[in-house]
Enzyme design. Structure first.
Site, mmCIF file in Angstrom:
data_model
loop_
_atom_site.group_PDB
_atom_site.id
_atom_site.type_symbol
_atom_site.label_atom_id
_atom_site.label_comp_id
_atom_site.label_asym_id
_atom_site.label_seq_id
_atom_site.Cartn_x
_atom_site.Cartn_y
_atom_site.Cartn_z
ATOM 1 C CE1 TYR A 139 -4.060 1.961 0.363
ATOM 2 C CE2 TYR A 139 -2.815 3.195 2.003
ATOM 3 C CZ TYR A 139 -3.916 3.078 1.174
ATOM 4 O OH TYR A 139 -4.869 4.059 1.156
ATOM 5 C CE LYS B 64 -3.754 4.702 -2.178
ATOM 6 N NZ LYS B 64 -4.774 5.202 -3.128
#
Length: 280
Positions: A164, A168
């Site tokens: 994640y 991002k």
């Protein structure tokens, strides 16, 4: 908000494409854009949820259409652009690359390759595809903008959230790159970097074990409404802000990491271990 640039010329009413519009932040974007008088193409991998968002907009007197799109596939995003040209009365002037998933709970080296590929395919390649397809069109028409939904995870680097965080961070770097490339063209780029927003990313993602328990506990206590986040983001985007950090903790983490990076890295590890210990 940081990096303000004023729009160069008046623009026609917003004609927007929103990915992941079936729920959470994407749905909030679609509804708020419509409330402000814009037309919206609601895209989601789940057809029923995309249609539900579009139906709600039309029920309130707005213009909206629903399409299915798997943003991890370039061909699907190219089709999304063709759908926008066919369904929207005005050329696309705002693209919200929002579709995203959550993965966490395992350290690097134990996280499966399937989870890495799934997360990067949607969170990073989805944004890459959206920018690749729509940025040239916006540049050519000389107005409009792109909002990429990143996260405080793009710079906070919390433990046990490797896929994640990486996805991002890539979305943030792409936003910064694109903003520089589009400077002076009349096209704005904004990266949204919130902390906890009350969406279904935890329920629909692959966050496991104690990390999942901690995530949901923090979300219940500190999560904010996606509607509030979206309103702040659209206002900031209109001003030309590159970074939107809608919560105090997001801005605090941003500054702390830059002023005392070594202490930050040690501190975030200790905070994570303490938090996981507290849930037992």
């Amino acid at each position: 908000m940081f990096g303000s640039r004023l729009p160069q010329k008046p623009e026609p009413p917003v004609s927007a494409v929103v990915t992941g519009a079936g729920s959470g932040i994407g749905r909030a974007f679609a509804l708020e854009i419509a409330r402000r008088g814009g037309a919206v193409l609601c895209s989601d991998i789940n057809e029923a949820s995309a249609r539900a968002t579009a139906d709600d907009i039309r029920a309130s007197g707005g213009e909206a259409h629903a399409v299915v799109c798997d943003v991890s596939k370039l061909s699907a995003v190219q089709k999304l652009a063709r759908d926008a040209e066919a369904l929207l009365a005005e050329p696309v002037s705002l693209v919200v690359n929002n579709a995203g998933v959550g993965v966490g709970g395992m350290p690097v080296g134990e996280t499966t390759m399937a989870d890495w590929k799934w997360t990067l395919g949607i969170n990073l390649w989805g944004v890459i595809h959206g920018c690749h397809v729509f940025a040239p069109k916006l540049r050519e028409q000389g107005y409009g903008g792109i909002i990429n939904v990143a996260s405080t995870a793009s710079y906070s680097a919390a433990p046990l959230m490797g896929p994640y965080n990486v996805s991002k961070a890539g979305a943030l770097a792409l936003s910064e790159t694109l903003s520089a490339e589009l400077a002076g063209t009349g096209v704005r780029v904004t990266a949204l970097c919130p902390t906890l927003v009350k969406t279904n990313i935890g329920a629909n993602g692959r966050i496991t074990g104690d990390t999942s328990k901690l995530f949901h506990r923090l979300m219940d206590r500190f999560g904010v409404s996606p509607d509030r986040v979206v309103r702040m983001t659209l206002d900031a985007h209109r001003r030309g802000d590159l970074y939107v950090m809608p919560q105090f903790d997001a801005r605090l983490i941003w500054r702390t990491k830059r002023f005392v990076p070594r202490s930050y890295a040690m501190g975030v590890g200790l905070v994570n271990r303490f938090g996981l210990r507290r849930i037992h």
